[in-house]
Motif scaffolding. Structure first.
Motif: not given
Length: 480
Positions: A444-468
């Motif tokens: 911080l004295m050297a002028g450096k600040a770190v921000f931590h971002i947590y994020m979760t984009p949605p995954s594509p629905s690559r596989e849909l399984e229906f059990v009959l």
């Protein structure tokens, strides 16, 4: 303090910054165009907002094997209706040219037709006998480009006899075959102080204020060195931004889908920055590289999501009627074959239900990497888009006072924005934190600040399984 008597009010700047929306799906393409038609520029980024604007700046021809930028113009503007595109033409009429010896050319209704490649400023016209009278442009004839030809039209009152059946014509012609991989790759030339080829991507933001995030090079990207440079530039645009390089498998050597993974491995295509496409595709009589159409589709899907790449372009309609090899041979893939390509990190086109769609969610790092942040196209693009967004929004904070107010304003404004993306279902969730363990006193004295971002984009629905399952209880219930 000056004397005041009464009531007054004043305004101060908001402590919460409004994020600058980074446009998504902006294409940067390097290739060749018939710029001699319009006295167009060489190795200069041209921002085209529509078809007519691009044609006016670069010229146009339907011969895409010679003029690769025209393929992108047609696909992006006419088929997908998206913009802008940043074009870089490397075909230099002063360098990539040949001399065409004088020959007799037929006159038809006072017109003679030369190839599109002919440069009109170099045309020399004489009477049918080569040693005969030399005619003058603007006095005896005029020259103009029309379609795929350079047209020579005789002018009334000129010296060419009415009975003339032929003219002896010599000229210089551009030669796109002289363009090399080195011209496409480009670089910085110390002697001329000129930047060329893909190196010009770093000039786009300073000139136009937009960040291109899709790199294209149809007709060249299948070459290992070109693909490597595209990936390197996409990963480090202006030293801070990130994009994706769309690369084509060489369909002149890979004529069967099962050979594509071996080609991928041989050519070292294995990065999260790369999206590998196979085969080519066709609409009517026009043959496209799949990367070209994929870029148009990605831009369209992004635009439909408020310029955000949160949704996968996979299983979205392409503007094609068949898949082909470079020589035009049709190569239709079934679902198992398309999934085989996907399982090897290759995007393809599939005609299964509802017409042709782009098929595949994986970047080229799959299956070597199974980090969802890297191998899913929309998730990986979201992380790159978010990084670009952060830089655009908070660049103005650089060199301001590093104090609690600055830290809180960044945390508050970014959390508000992340909450908005979550409510719009572009994220499943996200937050930003300023963590004590990541910000030492000395940093911080050297002028450096770190921000931590947590994020979760949605995954594509690559596989849909229906059990009959057959449930016998319904028999008892129905017949009781």
């Amino acid at each position: 303090m000056a004397y005041f008597h009464g009531v007054k009010a004043r305004q101060v700047g908001s402590s919460v910054s409004t994020p600058v929306t980074a446009a998504s799906g902006i294409v940067f393409v390097v290739g060749t165009a018939p710029v001699h038609m319009v006295s167009g520029k060489v190795n200069v980024p041209i921002l085209g907002s529509n078809y007519s604007e691009a044609v006016a700046a670069l010229g146009y021809s339907n011969d895409w094997s010679k003029y690769s930028l025209c393929e992108v113009m047609y696909s992006h503007y006419k088929l997908y209706g998206v913009a802008p595109v940043v074009f870089v033409n490397v075909l230099d009429p002063a360098k990539h040219k040949k001399t065409v010896a004088a020959s007799d050319v037929d006159l038809t209704e006072k017109k003679a037709y030369l190839p599109l490649e002919a440069m009109k400023d170099t045309v020399v016209v004489k009477s049918e006998a080569e040693s005969g009278t030399t005619y003058q442009a603007g006095t005896d004839y005029d020259l103009f480009y029309d379609g795929e030809k350079l047209v020579l039209e005789l002018l009334d009152g000129g010296k060419v006899p009415e009975t003339a059946k032929k003219l002896n014509i010599a000229y210089s012609a551009v030669d796109p075959s002289m363009v090399t991989d080195a011209d496409i790759i480009g670089g910085f030339h110390v002697e001329t102080k000129q930047t060329t080829g893909f190196e010009l991507i770093d000039k786009v933001f300073p000139i136009y204020g937009v960040v291109p995030d899709i790199l294209l090079c149809p007709g060249w990207s299948h070459k290992a060195e070109v693909a490597a440079v595209m990936s390197s530039k996409a990963q480090n645009i202006n030293g801070v931004f990130e994009g994706k390089a769309l690369i084509d498998v060489d369909t002149t050597t890979v004529t069967h889908y099962s050979d594509a993974p071996a080609w991928k491995k041989k050519n070292n295509i294995n990065s999260r920055i790369q999206i590998l496409c196979y085969p080519m595709c066709k609409m009517g009589g026009k043959v496209f590289h799949l990367s070209t159409q994929a870029a148009g589709l990605m831009a369209t899907v992004d635009a439909n999501n408020d310029n955000c790449p949160a949704e996968s372009p996979s299983n979205k309609p392409l503007k094609i009627d068949s898949t082909v090899l470079k020589d035009g041979t049709e190569t239709a893939l079934d679902l198992q074959q398309a999934n085989f390509l996907n399982s090897n990190g290759i995007v393809t086109a599939l005609n299964f239900i509802g017409g042709f769609v782009l098929w595949g969610n994986e970047t080229a790092c799959f299956p070597s990497s199974t980090d969802v942040k890297d191998y899913f196209v929309p998730v990986s693009r979201m992380f790159g888009w978010m990084a670009n967004q952060i830089i655009l929004t908070y660049w103005s904070k650089i060199d301001g006072k590093l104090n609690r107010r600055l830290i809180d304003s960044i945390v508050d404004s970014f959390n508000i924005w992340l909450n908005g993306l979550t409510s719009e279902e572009k994220l499943l969730g996200g937050r930003i934190e300023f963590k004590e363990e990541e910000n030492s006193t000395t940093a911080l004295m050297a002028g450096k600040a770190v921000f931590h971002i947590y994020m979760t984009p949605p995954s594509p629905s690559r596989e849909l399984e229906f059990v009959l399952e057959y449930d016998a209880d319904y028999v008892s219930a129905a017949l009781a």
